[in-house]
Design a protein around this motif. Sequence first.
Motif, PDB file in Angstrom:
ATOM      1  N   UNK A 241       0.860  -1.176   0.000  1.00  0.00           N
ATOM      2  CA  UNK A 241       0.000   0.000   0.000  1.00  0.00           C
ATOM      3  C   UNK A 241       0.896   1.226   0.000  1.00  0.00           C
ATOM      4  N   UNK A 242       0.322   2.377  -0.277  1.00  0.00           N
ATOM      5  CA  UNK A 242       1.091   3.612  -0.239  1.00  0.00           C
ATOM      6  C   UNK A 242       0.692   4.407   0.988  1.00  0.00           C
ATOM      7  N   UNK A 243       1.606   5.252   1.443  1.00  0.00           N
ATOM      8  CA  UNK A 243       1.336   6.123   2.582  1.00  0.00           C
ATOM      9  C   UNK A 243       2.191   7.368   2.456  1.00  0.00           C
ATOM     10  N   UNK A 244       1.741   8.449   3.068  1.00  0.00           N
ATOM     11  CA  UNK A 244       2.554   9.659   3.119  1.00  0.00           C
ATOM     12  C   UNK A 244       3.688   9.452   4.107  1.00  0.00           C
ATOM     13  N   UNK A 245       4.847   9.988   3.749  1.00  0.00           N
ATOM     14  CA  UNK A 245       6.007   9.930   4.617  1.00  0.00           C
ATOM     15  C   UNK A 245       5.772  10.829   5.832  1.00  0.00           C
ATOM     16  N   UNK A 246       6.624  10.702   6.833  1.00  0.00           N
ATOM     17  CA  UNK A 246       6.501  11.504   8.057  1.00  0.00           C
ATOM     18  C   UNK A 246       6.560  13.006   7.766  1.00  0.00           C
ATOM     19  N   UNK A 247       7.246  13.406   6.666  1.00  0.00           N
ATOM     20  CA  UNK A 247       7.337  14.826   6.330  1.00  0.00           C
ATOM     21  C   UNK A 247       6.045  15.361   5.706  1.00  0.00           C
ATOM     22  N   UNK A 248       5.129  14.433   5.375  1.00  0.00           N
ATOM     23  CA  UNK A 248       3.838  14.847   4.824  1.00  0.00           C
ATOM     24  C   UNK A 248       3.856  15.256   3.365  1.00  0.00           C
ATOM     25  N   UNK A 249       4.997  15.122   2.703  1.00  0.00           N
ATOM     26  CA  UNK A 249       5.130  15.535   1.308  1.00  0.00           C
ATOM     27  C   UNK A 249       5.381  14.334   0.394  1.00  0.00           C
ATOM     28  N   UNK A 250       6.329  13.500   0.774  1.00  0.00           N
ATOM     29  CA  UNK A 250       6.712  12.341  -0.039  1.00  0.00           C
ATOM     30  C   UNK A 250       5.844  11.138   0.309  1.00  0.00           C
ATOM     31  N   UNK A 251       5.892  10.147  -0.562  1.00  0.00           N
ATOM     32  CA  UNK A 251       5.137   8.908  -0.348  1.00  0.00           C
ATOM     33  C   UNK A 251       6.065   7.712  -0.272  1.00  0.00           C
ATOM     34  N   UNK A 252       5.652   6.700   0.474  1.00  0.00           N
ATOM     35  CA  UNK A 252       6.331   5.411   0.580  1.00  0.00           C
ATOM     36  C   UNK A 252       5.419   4.335   0.020  1.00  0.00           C
ATOM     37  N   UNK A 253       6.016   3.252  -0.392  1.00  0.00           N
ATOM     38  CA  UNK A 253       5.299   1.992  -0.557  1.00  0.00           C
ATOM     39  C   UNK A 253       5.589   1.217   0.716  1.00  0.00           C
ATOM     40  N   UNK A 254       4.577   0.642   1.342  1.00  0.00           N
ATOM     41  CA  UNK A 254       4.792  -0.118   2.562  1.00  0.00           C
ATOM     42  C   UNK A 254       4.253  -1.533   2.397  1.00  0.00           C
ATOM     43  N   UNK A 255       4.868  -2.455   3.114  1.00  0.00           N
ATOM     44  CA  UNK A 255       4.405  -3.834   3.119  1.00  0.00           C
ATOM     45  C   UNK A 255       4.983  -4.538   4.336  1.00  0.00           C
ATOM     46  N   UNK A 256       4.473  -5.718   4.576  1.00  0.00           N
ATOM     47  CA  UNK A 256       5.003  -6.562   5.635  1.00  0.00           C
ATOM     48  C   UNK A 256       5.449  -7.874   5.010  1.00  0.00           C
ATOM     49  N   UNK A 257       6.501  -8.455   5.548  1.00  0.00           N
ATOM     50  CA  UNK A 257       6.998  -9.713   5.019  1.00  0.00           C
ATOM     51  C   UNK A 257       8.406  -9.980   5.490  1.00  0.00           C
ATOM     52  N   UNK A 258       9.152 -10.650   4.622  1.00  0.00           N
ATOM     53  CA  UNK A 258      10.526 -11.052   4.913  1.00  0.00           C
ATOM     54  C   UNK A 258      11.399 -10.717   3.715  1.00  0.00           C
ATOM     55  N   UNK A 259      12.567 -10.146   3.983  1.00  0.00           N
ATOM     56  CA  UNK A 259      13.459  -9.730   2.904  1.00  0.00           C
ATOM     57  C   UNK A 259      14.670 -10.656   2.823  1.00  0.00           C
ATOM     58  N   UNK A 260      14.993 -11.042   1.591  1.00  0.00           N
ATOM     59  CA  UNK A 260      16.282 -11.655   1.299  1.00  0.00           C
ATOM     60  C   UNK A 260      16.990 -10.725   0.326  1.00  0.00           C
ATOM     61  N   UNK A 261      18.307 -10.790   0.338  1.00  0.00           N
ATOM     62  CA  UNK A 261      19.111  -9.889  -0.483  1.00  0.00           C
ATOM     63  C   UNK A 261      19.908 -10.704  -1.487  1.00  0.00           C
ATOM     64  N   UNK A 262      19.732 -10.392  -2.764  1.00  0.00           N
ATOM     65  CA  UNK A 262      20.553 -10.978  -3.827  1.00  0.00           C
ATOM     66  C   UNK A 262      21.667  -9.978  -4.105  1.00  0.00           C
ATOM     67  N   UNK A 263      22.817 -10.227  -3.541  1.00  0.00           N
ATOM     68  CA  UNK A 263      23.938  -9.285  -3.652  1.00  0.00           C
ATOM     69  C   UNK A 263      24.526  -9.247  -5.061  1.00  0.00           C
ATOM     70  N   UNK A 264      24.382 -10.325  -5.817  1.00  0.00           N
ATOM     71  CA  UNK A 264      24.901 -10.345  -7.194  1.00  0.00           C
ATOM     72  C   UNK A 264      24.190  -9.334  -8.082  1.00  0.00           C
ATOM     73  N   UNK A 265      22.888  -9.145  -7.851  1.00  0.00           N
ATOM     74  CA  UNK A 265      22.107  -8.220  -8.682  1.00  0.00           C
ATOM     75  C   UNK A 265      21.650  -6.988  -7.913  1.00  0.00           C
TER      76      UNK A 265
END
Length: 84
Positions: free
Chosen positions: A45-69
Amino acid sequence: MNTYQIRFNKSRGQDGRGTMDHVWRVFENGKEFLFKNIDIATPIKSEKDANGVDYNITCQGYMTIDRDTSTAVITAKVKVLEPA
């Protein structure tokens, strides 16, 4: 499960802000990571950032990192990346 905020990296290429290719800022429970790519396989989902001007995409889950890419992979379930 972790909470993520994803933002465009407006300061990419500057000292300490990644290369010009590091276009994504990913915050995992408040800790920032810089990536060239993101792959999100969980509801977002999208939400306004704490500064009230910019937007974030937010989600819940688990992150893995592919360092090669330089890819953040965020899934609804824990995912183990297979070696290339």
